[in-house]
Design a protein around this motif. Sequence first.
Motif, PDB file in Angstrom:
ATOM      1  N   PRO A 136       0.902  -1.256  -0.104  1.00 15.73           N
ATOM      2  CA  PRO A 136      -0.140  -0.003   0.078  1.00 15.73           C
ATOM      3  C   PRO A 136       0.941   1.249  -0.251  1.00 15.73           C
ATOM      4  N   GLU A 137       0.517   2.100  -0.638  1.00 18.08           N
ATOM      5  CA  GLU A 137       0.958   3.487  -0.835  1.00 18.08           C
ATOM      6  C   GLU A 137       1.402   4.218   0.747  1.00 18.08           C
ATOM      7  N   GLU A 138       0.748   3.949   1.574  1.00 16.53           N
ATOM      8  CA  GLU A 138       1.035   4.492   2.864  1.00 16.53           C
ATOM      9  C   GLU A 138       2.288   3.815   3.318  1.00 16.53           C
ATOM     10  N   GLU A 139       2.595   2.556   3.208  1.00 17.80           N
ATOM     11  CA  GLU A 139       3.821   1.934   3.458  1.00 17.80           C
ATOM     12  C   GLU A 139       5.190   2.663   2.957  1.00 17.80           C
ATOM     13  N   ARG A 140       5.041   3.074   1.744  1.00 20.66           N
ATOM     14  CA  ARG A 140       6.092   3.795   0.894  1.00 20.66           C
ATOM     15  C   ARG A 140       6.285   5.232   0.667  1.00 20.66           C
ATOM     16  N   ARG A 141       5.048   5.782   1.261  1.00 18.15           N
ATOM     17  CA  ARG A 141       5.120   7.296   1.197  1.00 18.15           C
ATOM     18  C   ARG A 141       6.110   7.752   1.764  1.00 18.15           C
ATOM     19  N   ASN A 142       7.184   8.544   1.171  1.00 20.03           N
ATOM     20  CA  ASN A 142       8.239   9.372   1.718  1.00 20.03           C
ATOM     21  C   ASN A 142       9.324   8.402   2.712  1.00 20.03           C
ATOM     22  N   ARG A 143       9.263   7.104   2.222  1.00 22.32           N
ATOM     23  CA  ARG A 143      10.318   6.198   2.935  1.00 22.32           C
ATOM     24  C   ARG A 143      10.424   4.999   1.646  1.00 22.32           C
ATOM     25  N   LEU A 144      11.842   4.486   2.046  1.00 18.24           N
ATOM     26  CA  LEU A 144      12.134   3.501   0.988  1.00 18.24           C
ATOM     27  C   LEU A 144      11.565   2.085   1.821  1.00 18.24           C
ATOM     28  N   ARG A 145      10.414   1.504   1.171  1.00 12.99           N
ATOM     29  CA  ARG A 145       9.723   0.299   1.853  1.00 12.99           C
ATOM     30  C   ARG A 145      10.464  -0.963   1.101  1.00 12.99           C
ATOM     31  N   LEU A 146      11.163  -1.865   1.826  1.00 17.02           N
ATOM     32  CA  LEU A 146      11.600  -3.131   1.537  1.00 17.02           C
ATOM     33  C   LEU A 146      10.593  -3.818   0.498  1.00 17.02           C
ATOM     34  N   VAL A 147      10.686  -4.482  -0.621  1.00 17.71           N
ATOM     35  CA  VAL A 147       9.692  -5.179  -1.227  1.00 17.71           C
ATOM     36  C   VAL A 147      10.198  -6.483  -1.900  1.00 17.71           C
ATOM     37  N   ALA A 148      11.358  -6.531  -1.982  1.00 17.19           N
ATOM     38  CA  ALA A 148      12.149  -8.049  -2.139  1.00 17.19           C
ATOM     39  C   ALA A 148      13.220  -7.885  -1.674  1.00 17.19           C
ATOM     40  N   SER A 149      13.628  -9.304  -1.077  1.00 17.67           N
ATOM     41  CA  SER A 149      14.888  -9.485  -0.183  1.00 17.67           C
ATOM     42  C   SER A 149      15.335 -10.887  -0.282  1.00 17.67           C
ATOM     43  N   PRO A 150      16.507 -11.391  -0.095  1.00 14.87           N
ATOM     44  CA  PRO A 150      16.937 -12.787   0.165  1.00 14.87           C
ATOM     45  C   PRO A 150      15.966 -13.737   1.086  1.00 14.87           C
ATOM     46  N   ASP A 151      15.721 -12.937   2.057  1.00 11.80           N
ATOM     47  CA  ASP A 151      14.895 -13.809   3.106  1.00 11.80           C
ATOM     48  C   ASP A 151      13.637 -13.407   3.572  1.00 11.80           C
ATOM     49  N   GLY A 152      12.982 -12.528   2.596  1.00 12.19           N
ATOM     50  CA  GLY A 152      11.576 -12.212   2.602  1.00 12.19           C
ATOM     51  C   GLY A 152      11.415 -11.168   4.023  1.00 12.19           C
ATOM     52  N   GLY A 153      12.287 -10.742   4.366  1.00 16.46           N
ATOM     53  CA  GLY A 153      12.157  -9.723   5.473  1.00 16.46           C
ATOM     54  C   GLY A 153      11.093  -8.838   5.415  1.00 16.46           C
ATOM     55  N   ASN A 154      10.529  -8.253   6.616  1.00 18.46           N
ATOM     56  CA  ASN A 154       9.436  -7.189   6.742  1.00 18.46           C
ATOM     57  C   ASN A 154       8.332  -7.349   5.635  1.00 18.46           C
ATOM     58  N   GLY A 155       7.928  -8.614   5.294  1.00 21.80           N
ATOM     59  CA  GLY A 155       6.922  -8.756   4.560  1.00 21.80           C
ATOM     60  C   GLY A 155       7.176  -8.568   2.894  1.00 21.80           C
ATOM     61  N   SER A 156       8.471  -8.631   2.624  1.00 24.45           N
ATOM     62  CA  SER A 156       8.801  -8.382   1.272  1.00 24.45           C
ATOM     63  C   SER A 156       8.802  -9.776   0.488  1.00 24.45           C
ATOM     64  N   LEU A 157       8.677  -9.807  -0.783  1.00 29.07           N
ATOM     65  CA  LEU A 157       8.960 -10.814  -1.526  1.00 29.07           C
ATOM     66  C   LEU A 157      10.346 -11.631  -1.421  1.00 29.07           C
ATOM     67  N   THR A 158      10.382 -12.830  -1.457  1.00 24.96           N
ATOM     68  CA  THR A 158      11.818 -13.517  -1.280  1.00 24.96           C
ATOM     69  C   THR A 158      12.078 -13.776  -2.708  1.00 24.96           C
ATOM     70  N   ILE A 159      13.438 -13.164  -2.866  1.00 24.93           N
ATOM     71  CA  ILE A 159      14.078 -13.314  -4.197  1.00 24.93           C
ATOM     72  C   ILE A 159      15.364 -14.167  -4.269  1.00 24.93           C
ATOM     73  N   GLY A 160      15.742 -15.089  -5.045  1.00 27.72           N
ATOM     74  CA  GLY A 160      16.811 -16.088  -4.943  1.00 27.72           C
ATOM     75  C   GLY A 160      18.197 -15.277  -5.360  1.00 27.72           C
ATOM     76  N   GLN A 161      18.593 -14.106  -4.916  1.00 28.84           N
ATOM     77  CA  GLN A 161      19.550 -13.543  -5.271  1.00 28.84           C
ATOM     78  C   GLN A 161      20.006 -12.510  -4.096  1.00 28.84           C
ATOM     79  N   ASP A 162      21.343 -12.241  -3.880  1.00 29.47           N
ATOM     80  CA  ASP A 162      21.657 -11.222  -2.876  1.00 29.47           C
ATOM     81  C   ASP A 162      21.411  -9.731  -3.201  1.00 29.47           C
TER      82      ASP A 162
END
Length: 232
Positions: A136-162
Amino acid sequence: MIRVRKSGERGHFDHGWLDTYHTFSFARYIDRRHMGFRALRVINEDRVAPGRGFGTHPHNDMEIVTYVLSGALEHRDSLGTGSVIRPGELQRMTAGTGITHSEFNPSDAEPVHLYQIWLLPEREGLEPSYEQRAFPEEERRNRLRLVASPDGGNGSLTIGQDARLYLATLDGGRVVSHELAPGRHAWLQVLRGGVDLNGVGLEAGDGAAMGEEPGLAIRADGPSEVLLFDLA
């Protein structure tokens, strides 16, 4: 050091039903100076006409991330997934040992505007998988919201790369910052609007590669949206 990839310098093809820009070499667009950056292999900005799309086609050994800016994109794949990606949602598809899929604009009136990103995986032969999530936009408004990561941290997508992907929607004049750990690199893609990156001006469609820049400051000139990649 910041190296800018200007929007107008990208590869561009207008196929009628598809208007597409390629930041890096892709398909019939070959530029040996722009074959990718770190694990980033493809950044395509696509506009697909109503009722048109990409027929079923295969992929393997690639991490594919899709972000819709406007409109909607219908997805079907050989895993049995059937979904529609809408603005504010990201899709991650691990092609791994092999997957086929199709992408289609289901609207009969509105084009779909999207970015599709390919990253090389950490290793070949991963098990194919699919993931989709709304940010949602409120999660990323005026901040960098983690959306993909190797471990799926903070509710991000889990991606198979560092690699860690951050999305931000910025009001004019607002600044977001990001620190790069020693040895890390970054790519910033401006999706909408315009920003100042450590004193370098960037507009919509521009990208910038960064190394030896421990601190990044991104200031929005006006309403803007950016995607930041933190890469090994």
